[in-house]
Motif scaffolding. Structure first.
Motif, PDB file in Angstrom:
ATOM      1  N   LYS A 184       0.802  -1.229   0.000  1.00 41.45           N
ATOM      2  CA  LYS A 184       0.000   0.000   0.000  1.00 41.45           C
ATOM      3  C   LYS A 184       0.833   1.276   0.000  1.00 41.45           C
ATOM      4  N   LYS A 185       2.054   1.234   0.529  1.00 40.90           N
ATOM      5  CA  LYS A 185       2.794   2.483   0.693  1.00 40.90           C
ATOM      6  C   LYS A 185       3.248   3.088  -0.635  1.00 40.90           C
ATOM      7  N   GLN A 191       1.431   8.427  -1.489  1.00 41.17           N
ATOM      8  CA  GLN A 191       2.426   9.371  -1.996  1.00 41.17           C
ATOM      9  C   GLN A 191       1.908  10.802  -1.954  1.00 41.17           C
ATOM     10  N   ALA A 192       0.616  10.972  -2.210  1.00 37.51           N
ATOM     11  CA  ALA A 192       0.028  12.315  -2.148  1.00 37.51           C
ATOM     12  C   ALA A 192       0.053  12.847  -0.717  1.00 37.51           C
ATOM     13  N   ARG A 202       0.839   9.780  10.965  1.00 38.91           N
ATOM     14  CA  ARG A 202      -0.447  10.170  10.385  1.00 38.91           C
ATOM     15  C   ARG A 202      -0.764   9.342   9.145  1.00 38.91           C
ATOM     16  N   ILE A 203       0.227   9.094   8.319  1.00 36.31           N
ATOM     17  CA  ILE A 203      -0.006   8.308   7.105  1.00 36.31           C
ATOM     18  C   ILE A 203      -0.460   6.895   7.463  1.00 36.31           C
ATOM     19  N   HIS A 207      -4.305   6.681   6.612  1.00 36.95           N
ATOM     20  CA  HIS A 207      -4.365   6.287   5.209  1.00 36.95           C
ATOM     21  C   HIS A 207      -4.063   4.804   4.965  1.00 36.95           C
ATOM     22  N   VAL A 208      -3.051   4.272   5.624  1.00 39.41           N
ATOM     23  CA  VAL A 208      -2.623   2.909   5.311  1.00 39.41           C
ATOM     24  C   VAL A 208      -3.438   1.871   6.080  1.00 39.41           C
ATOM     25  N   ILE A 209      -3.432   1.961   7.403  1.00 42.90           N
ATOM     26  CA  ILE A 209      -4.100   0.935   8.218  1.00 42.90           C
ATOM     27  C   ILE A 209      -5.599   0.832   7.915  1.00 42.90           C
ATOM     28  N   PRO A 210      -6.344   1.954   7.757  1.00 36.33           N
ATOM     29  CA  PRO A 210      -7.767   1.796   7.392  1.00 36.33           C
ATOM     30  C   PRO A 210      -7.990   1.031   6.095  1.00 36.33           C
TER      31      PRO A 210
END
Length: 297
Positions: A184-185, A191-192, A202-203, A207-210
């Motif tokens: 996913k990374k 990247q945005a 925060r990422i 963004h990633v875990i959800p």
């Protein structure tokens, strides 16, 4: 602007359609429905146990020597044990301990493993090497043997049992989450977020875990039965939850000395363990059809 709105609406519609297909597959599988019913029944019993047990005073250790070794009857549907305690009462009360311990083990193991795997997969480098080598080191030891050693060192008790088992449970989640995060990374949305100045925490959190929560939930549902079985195993060998606290494993451990003459002392706690493991495995298979993106067609 309208094009962006249309794309967002299209993605939302695609997600809803995927969920509908997943729940349709779940409803079509009578085994998944049976697993859900069994699991819900177990949780209802665990919550209502103090109210529905026939002899509530026996949950805290009260005995009735005049009713020792009575076979199943209308007065004692599951019979009585060597202390005259109602086996039905102890089995129902044991559901609360076993389910609480199983849920706590899975939640704690998933939390530690998800954090470790997310950091390893996203940061990479020497951090990844250290976390994964620790995971590999743990995996070289049988989980039950390691849990027995930790539980013996910490001492008997529900909290110590949960900690001992959870310490052996996290590597599976760490390896699962690490692989998902590595995939996913490199996605555009990550990247945005990085380009906008979002930090690593925060990422990962926003963004990633959800976006990788589905396989984690599936694994948790499949692990619940085995966690309950492991808790019962520690109780069976005498380093888990101790009497007079009713727990399925300790009930089986006591009953083995009276087999086969007083079979009912062992058969009903054993059936409870079987139903718990069976129900959670069936439910986990159904949830995999709903939540696992690779299963969606």
């Amino acid at each position: 602007m309208s094009a962006i709105t249309e794309r967002m609406a299209g993605r939302s519609s695609a997600r809803r359609q995927a969920w509908r297909r997943g729940f349709y597959r779940f409803r079509q599988s009578w085994l998944s429905i049976a697993g859900l019913v069994i699991v819900l029944a177990l949780f209802v019993v665990a919550i209502a146990a103090p109210v529905i047990v026939p002899y509530p005073e026996q949950v805290s250790g009260a005995i009735d020597t005049g009713a020792r070794f009575q076979p199943p009857s209308l007065a004692h549907l599951f019979g009585t044990n060597e202390l005259g305690q109602d086996v039905l009462t102890l089995t129902l009360a044991g559901a609360r301990i076993s389910l609480v311990a199983g849920v706590a083990v899975v939640l704690l193991g998933a939390a530690v493993g998800t954090l470790a795997g997310a950091v390893a997969g996203y940061v990479g480098g020497w951090v990844d090497e250290i976390i994964m080598r620790l995971s590999d080191l743990k995996l070289t030891l049988p989980g039950l043997i390691l849990a027995m050693a930790v539980a013996a060192a910490l001492g008997a008790g529900l909290l110590n049992t949960i900690i001992a088992i959870a310490l052996t449970w996290w590597p599976g989640y760490a390896r699962l989450v690490r692989g998902e995060v590595i995939a996913k990374k490199e996605e555009m949305f990550v990247q945005a977020a990085r380009a906008l100045g979002a930090g690593t925490g925060r990422i990962l959190r926003r963004h990633v875990i959800p976006n990788i929560i589905s396989p984690i939930i599936v694994k948790m549902s499949l692990d619940m039965g085995f966690a309950i079985l492991t808790v019962a195993s520690l109780g069976f060998i005498g380093i888990g939850v101790k009497p007079p606290t009713p727990e399925w494993g300790s009930l089986l451990s006591t009953a083995r000395g009276y087999m086969p003459d007083f079979w009912w002392m062992a058969i009903f706690p054993g059936l409870a363990i079987f139903l718990a493991v069976f129900g959670f495995n069936l439910l986990g298979d159904g949830l995999r059809d709903v939540l696992d993106p690779k299963a969606r067609r």
